[in-house]
Design an enzyme around this catalytic site. Sequence first.
Site, PDB file in Angstrom:
ATOM      1  N   THR A 146       7.346  -5.323 -18.569  1.00  0.00           N
ATOM      2  CA  THR A 146       6.946  -4.211 -19.437  1.00  0.00           C
ATOM      3  C   THR A 146       7.704  -4.238 -20.765  1.00  0.00           C
ATOM      4  OG1 THR A 146       7.110  -1.795 -19.615  1.00  0.00           O
ATOM      5  CG2 THR A 146       8.650  -2.833 -18.143  1.00  0.00           C
ATOM      6  N   ASP A 147       7.126  -3.598 -21.780  1.00  0.00           N
ATOM      7  CA  ASP A 147       7.855  -3.464 -23.055  1.00  0.00           C
ATOM      8  C   ASP A 147       9.009  -2.465 -22.938  1.00  0.00           C
ATOM      9  OD1 ASP A 147       6.335  -1.127 -22.883  1.00  0.00           O
ATOM     10  OD2 ASP A 147       5.387  -1.333 -24.851  1.00  0.00           O
ATOM     11  N   GLU A 148       9.026  -1.671 -21.854  1.00  0.00           N
ATOM     12  CA  GLU A 148      10.070  -0.643 -21.727  1.00  0.00           C
ATOM     13  C   GLU A 148      11.462  -1.249 -21.564  1.00  0.00           C
ATOM     14  OE1 GLU A 148       9.327   2.849 -19.532  1.00  0.00           O
ATOM     15  OE2 GLU A 148       7.189   2.874 -19.997  1.00  0.00           O
ATOM     16  N   LEU A 185       0.837  -1.216   0.000  1.00  0.00           N
ATOM     17  CA  LEU A 185       0.000   0.000   0.000  1.00  0.00           C
ATOM     18  C   LEU A 185       0.865   1.256   0.000  1.00  0.00           C
ATOM     19  CD1 LEU A 185      -3.029  -0.953   2.313  1.00  0.00           C
ATOM     20  CD2 LEU A 185      -2.809  -1.166  -0.170  1.00  0.00           C
ATOM     21  N   HIS A 238      13.268  10.344 -22.783  1.00  0.00           N
ATOM     22  CA  HIS A 238      11.916   9.943 -23.205  1.00  0.00           C
ATOM     23  C   HIS A 238      11.961   8.990 -24.410  1.00  0.00           C
ATOM     24  CE1 HIS A 238       7.606  11.698 -23.995  1.00  0.00           C
ATOM     25  NE2 HIS A 238       7.587  10.400 -23.751  1.00  0.00           N
ATOM     26  N   LYS A 298      13.227  -2.964 -13.963  1.00  0.00           N
ATOM     27  CA  LYS A 298      12.378  -4.077 -14.430  1.00  0.00           C
ATOM     28  C   LYS A 298      13.222  -5.071 -15.243  1.00  0.00           C
ATOM     29  CE  LYS A 298       8.406  -4.486 -14.150  1.00  0.00           C
ATOM     30  NZ  LYS A 298       7.521  -5.086 -13.103  1.00  0.00           N
ATOM     31  N   TYR A 351      13.363   3.212 -14.166  1.00  0.00           N
ATOM     32  CA  TYR A 351      12.251   2.252 -14.043  1.00  0.00           C
ATOM     33  C   TYR A 351      12.489   1.039 -14.943  1.00  0.00           C
ATOM     34  CZ  TYR A 351       7.798   0.109 -15.345  1.00  0.00           C
ATOM     35  OH  TYR A 351       6.812  -0.802 -15.642  1.00  0.00           O
TER      36      TYR A 351
HETATM   37  P1  NAD Z   1       0.731   0.550  -9.835  1.00  0.00           P
HETATM   38  O1  NAD Z   1       1.791   1.537  -9.502  1.00  0.00           O
HETATM   39  O2  NAD Z   1      -0.637   1.042 -10.117  1.00  0.00           O
HETATM   40  O3  NAD Z   1       0.602  -0.525  -8.653  1.00  0.00           O
HETATM   41  C1  NAD Z   1       1.721  -1.104  -8.031  1.00  0.00           C
HETATM   42  C2  NAD Z   1       1.256  -1.827  -6.779  1.00  0.00           C
HETATM   43  O4  NAD Z   1       2.407  -2.437  -6.157  1.00  0.00           O
HETATM   44  C3  NAD Z   1       0.633  -0.902  -5.728  1.00  0.00           C
HETATM   45  O5  NAD Z   1      -0.526  -1.500  -5.192  1.00  0.00           O
HETATM   46  C4  NAD Z   1       1.709  -0.784  -4.656  1.00  0.00           C
HETATM   47  O6  NAD Z   1       1.208  -0.547  -3.354  1.00  0.00           O
HETATM   48  C5  NAD Z   1       2.370  -2.154  -4.755  1.00  0.00           C
HETATM   49  N1  NAD Z   1       3.745  -2.161  -4.260  1.00  0.00           N
HETATM   50  C6  NAD Z   1       4.746  -1.274  -4.549  1.00  0.00           C
HETATM   51  N2  NAD Z   1       5.872  -1.619  -3.898  1.00  0.00           N
HETATM   52  C7  NAD Z   1       5.595  -2.760  -3.204  1.00  0.00           C
HETATM   53  C8  NAD Z   1       6.366  -3.605  -2.368  1.00  0.00           C
HETATM   54  N3  NAD Z   1       7.661  -3.348  -2.105  1.00  0.00           N
HETATM   55  N4  NAD Z   1       5.783  -4.692  -1.830  1.00  0.00           N
HETATM   56  C9  NAD Z   1       4.469  -4.968  -2.072  1.00  0.00           C
HETATM   57  N5  NAD Z   1       3.693  -4.188  -2.849  1.00  0.00           N
HETATM   58  C10 NAD Z   1       4.254  -3.109  -3.423  1.00  0.00           C
HETATM   59  O7  NAD Z   1       1.316  -0.292 -11.048  1.00  0.00           O
HETATM   60  P2  NAD Z   1       0.550  -0.930 -12.300  1.00  0.00           P
HETATM   61  O8  NAD Z   1       0.460   0.078 -13.363  1.00  0.00           O
HETATM   62  O9  NAD Z   1      -0.657  -1.639 -11.814  1.00  0.00           O
HETATM   63  O10 NAD Z   1       1.651  -1.998 -12.765  1.00  0.00           O
HETATM   64  C11 NAD Z   1       1.660  -3.321 -12.228  1.00  0.00           C
HETATM   65  C12 NAD Z   1       2.802  -4.100 -12.835  1.00  0.00           C
HETATM   66  O11 NAD Z   1       2.646  -4.167 -14.249  1.00  0.00           O
HETATM   67  C13 NAD Z   1       4.170  -3.468 -12.591  1.00  0.00           C
HETATM   68  O12 NAD Z   1       5.089  -4.509 -12.344  1.00  0.00           O
HETATM   69  C14 NAD Z   1       4.490  -2.767 -13.890  1.00  0.00           C
HETATM   70  O13 NAD Z   1       5.892  -2.707 -14.107  1.00  0.00           O
HETATM   71  C15 NAD Z   1       3.808  -3.667 -14.893  1.00  0.00           C
HETATM   72  N6  NAD Z   1       3.358  -3.033 -16.136  1.00  0.00           N
HETATM   73  C16 NAD Z   1       2.577  -1.919 -16.095  1.00  0.00           C
HETATM   74  C17 NAD Z   1       2.085  -1.368 -17.282  1.00  0.00           C
HETATM   75  C18 NAD Z   1       1.204  -0.137 -17.293  1.00  0.00           C
HETATM   76  O14 NAD Z   1       0.900   0.391 -18.356  1.00  0.00           O
HETATM   77  N7  NAD Z   1       0.731   0.344 -16.150  1.00  0.00           N
HETATM   78  C19 NAD Z   1       2.417  -1.962 -18.514  1.00  0.00           C
HETATM   79  C20 NAD Z   1       3.243  -3.107 -18.512  1.00  0.00           C
HETATM   80  C21 NAD Z   1       3.685  -3.637 -17.318  1.00  0.00           C
HETATM   81  O1  DAU Z   2       4.978   0.740 -21.790  1.00  0.00           O
HETATM   82  C1  DAU Z   2       4.573   0.221 -20.560  1.00  0.00           C
HETATM   83  C2  DAU Z   2       4.738   1.264 -19.482  1.00  0.00           C
HETATM   84  O2  DAU Z   2       3.704   2.230 -19.680  1.00  0.00           O
HETATM   85  C3  DAU Z   2       4.671   0.674 -18.078  1.00  0.00           C
HETATM   86  O3  DAU Z   2       5.739  -0.213 -17.898  1.00  0.00           O
HETATM   87  C4  DAU Z   2       4.727   1.786 -17.030  1.00  0.00           C
HETATM   88  O4  DAU Z   2       4.564   1.237 -15.726  1.00  0.00           O
HETATM   89  C5  DAU Z   2       3.588   2.763 -17.307  1.00  0.00           C
HETATM   90  O5  DAU Z   2       3.657   3.855 -16.399  1.00  0.00           O
HETATM   91  C6  DAU Z   2       3.664   3.287 -18.746  1.00  0.00           C
HETATM   92  O6  DAU Z   2       4.830   4.142 -18.917  1.00  0.00           O
HETATM   93  P1  DAU Z   2       4.767   5.506 -19.769  1.00  0.00           P
HETATM   94  O7  DAU Z   2       5.901   6.355 -19.384  1.00  0.00           O
HETATM   95  O8  DAU Z   2       4.597   5.203 -21.213  1.00  0.00           O
HETATM   96  O9  DAU Z   2       3.360   6.090 -19.222  1.00  0.00           O
HETATM   97  P2  DAU Z   2       2.926   7.590 -18.836  1.00  0.00           P
HETATM   98  O10 DAU Z   2       1.449   7.565 -18.630  1.00  0.00           O
HETATM   99  O11 DAU Z   2       3.770   8.151 -17.758  1.00  0.00           O
HETATM  100  O12 DAU Z   2       3.244   8.413 -20.169  1.00  0.00           O
HETATM  101  C7  DAU Z   2       2.648   8.050 -21.413  1.00  0.00           C
HETATM  102  C8  DAU Z   2       3.203   9.005 -22.469  1.00  0.00           C
HETATM  103  O13 DAU Z   2       2.678  10.319 -22.225  1.00  0.00           O
HETATM  104  C9  DAU Z   2       4.706   9.136 -22.442  1.00  0.00           C
HETATM  105  O14 DAU Z   2       5.176   9.299 -23.783  1.00  0.00           O
HETATM  106  C10 DAU Z   2       4.963  10.416 -21.660  1.00  0.00           C
HETATM  107  C11 DAU Z   2       3.741  11.263 -22.001  1.00  0.00           C
HETATM  108  N1  DAU Z   2       3.240  12.175 -20.947  1.00  0.00           N
HETATM  109  C12 DAU Z   2       3.048  11.668 -19.708  1.00  0.00           C
HETATM  110  C13 DAU Z   2       2.557  12.468 -18.697  1.00  0.00           C
HETATM  111  C14 DAU Z   2       2.358  11.941 -17.287  1.00  0.00           C
HETATM  112  C15 DAU Z   2       2.929  13.480 -21.274  1.00  0.00           C
HETATM  113  O15 DAU Z   2       3.091  13.933 -22.434  1.00  0.00           O
HETATM  114  N2  DAU Z   2       2.427  14.264 -20.285  1.00  0.00           N
HETATM  115  C16 DAU Z   2       2.247  13.835 -19.002  1.00  0.00           C
HETATM  116  O16 DAU Z   2       1.808  14.640 -18.136  1.00  0.00           O
END
Ligand code: NAD
Ligand code: DAU
Length: 364
Positions: free
Chosen positions: A134-136, A35, A303, A163, A159
Amino acid sequence: MDSMIVTGGAGFIGANFVRLALARTSHRVIVLDKLTYAGNLESLRDVECEPRFAFVRGDICDGALVAQLLREHRPRWLVNFAAESHVDRSIDGPGAFVQTNTVGTFELLEAARLWASELPESARRAFRFLHVSTDEVYGTLGPTGSFSESTPYAPNSPYAASKAGADHLVRAYHETYGVPTLITNCSNNYGPFQYPEKLIPLVLLNALEGKALPIYGDGLNVRDWLYVEDHCDGILRVLERGVPGEKYNIGGHGELTNLVLVDTLCALLDELRPVAGNAALAGRPEVRRYADLKTFVADRPGHDRRYAIDAGRIERELGWQPSHAIADGLAATVRWYLDNRAWCDAVQAGKYARERLGGIRESR
Ligand code: NAD
Ligand code: DAU
């Protein structure tokens, strides 16, 4: 009854996964979540009373706690969503990313390895450790091409590097110790319960409050968007049918520039909550439509220009396909944020005010 441990289940994708897993499987679902600011029990309110659901507040870096949970629940699946997930925050403070994303995954692997080594053969063979990545990790693309499972790793943000480190450890635990691991590498998710620091909810909430919509750089960076439920469905598919030791890319051919995405969100808001009826924009004649709030701001350091996923392996080998077209998914997402302002207020309260994050001062 089978059990699964879901780390990070109070976050965006984790909470959506818990809901889908309870609906689609007969497993008990035990969430382990620290949390942090991004983890919120408000995202799990509707499943809290479900008898097959249990919540444990704790850190994946706490190896003793993880070992105790494994002994107690004897899970068939361990799914690791727990992470620091926001690229901008990793620029401001990479330490927490290395700790949770890399060291935390190591602690989970080590506990799983020791626990699984004492299981009877049949239980050991049925166990799966699925690491959500992630694809990153693959870095950035030029104007053409896409990431496949054999694309070399080239992470560009702290980040992504944290990962990538985790992915390498997961692979090593399979190759060296035979832990039955799976890795999924997914593109950008969108949908309900996404923390308002991420582009889509940030734009929606800023627009509704009449605030600037910050576009980093020239707005022509491309992200490959996938509806969160399709990602969760893909993870279930990999758990059920994936081959241990393999990795699977997940993506839905949803490439958009940030500018096109923001314009699409603004057009949906214009339709569903017109500017003329929005009190936050009263007395602002210069704002005739939400897109007038777009503001170009300094770029994110490092970026990545473009992401695109080749999801051919999961489609061919496991028969997975996304079921939400991007236009429908975005419309559903906009409606969800309009209908769930109380959730948005609760998860931000006292922690985050949609300020600019991401090392902007240092990068100038
Ligand atoms: P999020 O930030 O919304 O949620 C992360 C969760 O992990 C939170 O509930 C947080 O409390 C918990 N957490 C953080 N540190 C912790 C710890 N040390 N121990 C236990 N719990 C912990 O993230 P999300 O967007 O739901 O992403 C989830 C997973 O999917 C991540 O591993 C992320 O790298 C991966 N991912 C996300 C995206 C995306 O677009 N959001 C895309 C591809 C992969
Ligand atoms: O590709 C998967 C990833 O996608 C996950 O692994 C990450 O956890 C998730 O956060 C996401 O990363 P991004 O950096 O792509 O997401 P974000 O929403 O931060 O940004 C999306 C795009 O928008 C990126 O090119 C940056 C841009 N951006 C982001 C913010 C927050 C803006 O232009 N303005 C903004 O205020």
